[in-house]
Write a protein that holds these residues in place. Structure first.
Motif, PDB file in Angstrom:
ATOM      1  N   LEU A   1      -4.820   5.347   5.098  1.00  0.00           N
ATOM      2  CA  LEU A   1      -3.634   4.645   5.578  1.00  0.00           C
ATOM      3  C   LEU A   1      -3.417   4.885   7.063  1.00  0.00           C
TER       4      LEU A   1
ATOM      5  N   ARG B   1       0.557   4.246  -2.661  1.00  0.00           N
ATOM      6  CA  ARG B   1       0.355   5.646  -2.296  1.00  0.00           C
ATOM      7  C   ARG B   1       1.258   6.540  -3.140  1.00  0.00           C
TER       8      ARG B   1
ATOM      9  N   TYR C   1      -1.573  -3.841   8.626  1.00  0.00           N
ATOM     10  CA  TYR C   1      -0.956  -3.056   9.697  1.00  0.00           C
ATOM     11  C   TYR C   1      -1.170  -3.661  11.086  1.00  0.00           C
TER      12      TYR C   1
ATOM     13  N   ASP D   1       0.819  -1.215   0.000  1.00  0.00           N
ATOM     14  CA  ASP D   1       0.000   0.000   0.000  1.00  0.00           C
ATOM     15  C   ASP D   1       0.853   1.265   0.000  1.00  0.00           C
ATOM     16  N   GLU D   2       2.019   1.203   0.654  1.00  0.00           N
ATOM     17  CA  GLU D   2       2.880   2.383   0.714  1.00  0.00           C
ATOM     18  C   GLU D   2       3.372   2.749  -0.687  1.00  0.00           C
TER      19      GLU D   2
ATOM     20  N   ASP E   1      -4.124   9.211   2.363  1.00  0.00           N
ATOM     21  CA  ASP E   1      -3.313   9.326   3.582  1.00  0.00           C
ATOM     22  C   ASP E   1      -4.166   9.087   4.820  1.00  0.00           C
TER      23      ASP E   1
ATOM     24  N   LEU F   1       7.061   3.009   3.738  1.00  0.00           N
ATOM     25  CA  LEU F   1       7.358   4.283   3.101  1.00  0.00           C
ATOM     26  C   LEU F   1       6.391   5.388   3.499  1.00  0.00           C
ATOM     27  N   LEU F   2       5.606   5.182   4.539  1.00  0.00           N
ATOM     28  CA  LEU F   2       4.643   6.203   4.945  1.00  0.00           C
ATOM     29  C   LEU F   2       5.373   7.467   5.397  1.00  0.00           C
ATOM     30  N   THR F   3       4.775   8.600   5.082  1.00  0.00           N
ATOM     31  CA  THR F   3       5.409   9.888   5.363  1.00  0.00           C
ATOM     32  C   THR F   3       5.215  10.292   6.828  1.00  0.00           C
TER      33      THR F   3
END
Length: 207
Positions: free
Chosen positions: A134, A115, A145, A111-112, A131, A152-154
């Motif tokens: 997520l 995105r 999760y 998913d990352e 976002d 890679l999530l911000t």
């Protein structure tokens, strides 16, 4: 994936193909025919199946078969396979967004990267609804999760997830929409939101 979602995804894929055909640097993209063909196959498969039949893109073998026929080196084949899978999943999420059903999507590995693909397709603009989806999945440990999978999530997404998790712990009866202000806070002040989440870890729910 439902027949309606698959049909919507096929429509998005066909639109993208028409748009990309106008640009010389995109017209020869070898991924696009494979993606479009896969969605056509999925739509036909669901059309021939009994009503209510769903489809899981993770179980399809057409993409793998097409890539297996490629004479490129093994490293290039693996890279292309991953790119197609990301693109297919991106079309799936985009179709669900257009149906207003993104929250129904079950988060899963990759998913990352999806995105990032959706952000790229939007010209670099962050997709706030993705976002939010997520971050909520991460905060509630849903699907992919359930374990550590930040990937890679911000920082804003991670801060929102952390703050949302703590707010839900302190106010268990609060609905997810009641805590939407947390998304606005983390979008403008991600570091402050992260600090607030850390501070809230020391708080105790009211008794």
């Amino acid at each position: 994936m439902t027949a309606d979602a698959a049909a919507a995804a096929l429509g998005v894929a066909r639109f993208d193909a028409r748009q990309n055909s106008r640009f010389e640097d995109l017209a020869d993209d070898e991924r696009e025919p494979a993606e479009l063909g896969e969605w056509e196959r999925i739509v036909q498969l669901l059309a021939d199946a009994p009503p209510g039949t769903g489809y899981d893109p993770d179980t399809g073998d057409v993409v793998r078969a097409e890539l297996a026929a490629d004479n490129a080196a093994a490293a290039r084949e693996a890279e292309l396979r991953e790119a197609v899978q990301i693109a297919v999943h991106a079309y799936e999420l985009q179709a669900l967004r257009e149906l207003g059903a993104l929250e129904q999507a079950e988060p899963r590995e990759g998913d990352e990267a999806v995105r990032l693909e959706l952000t790229r397709r939007a010209g670099g603009y962050v997709q706030d609804d993705v976002d939010t989806w997520l971050a909520r999945n991460l905060a509630t440990h849903r699907g992919h999760y359930r374990g550590p999978a930040a990937g890679l999530l911000t920082p804003p997404v991670l801060a929102y997830a952390a703050l949302l998790a703590e707010l839900r712990r302190l106010v268990p009866n609060a609905g997810i929409d009641e805590l939407a202000f947390a998304a606005r806070l983390t979008t403008t002040e991600p570091e402050a939101a992260g600090d607030l989440a850390k501070l809230l870890t020391h708080a105790r729910p009211a008794r």
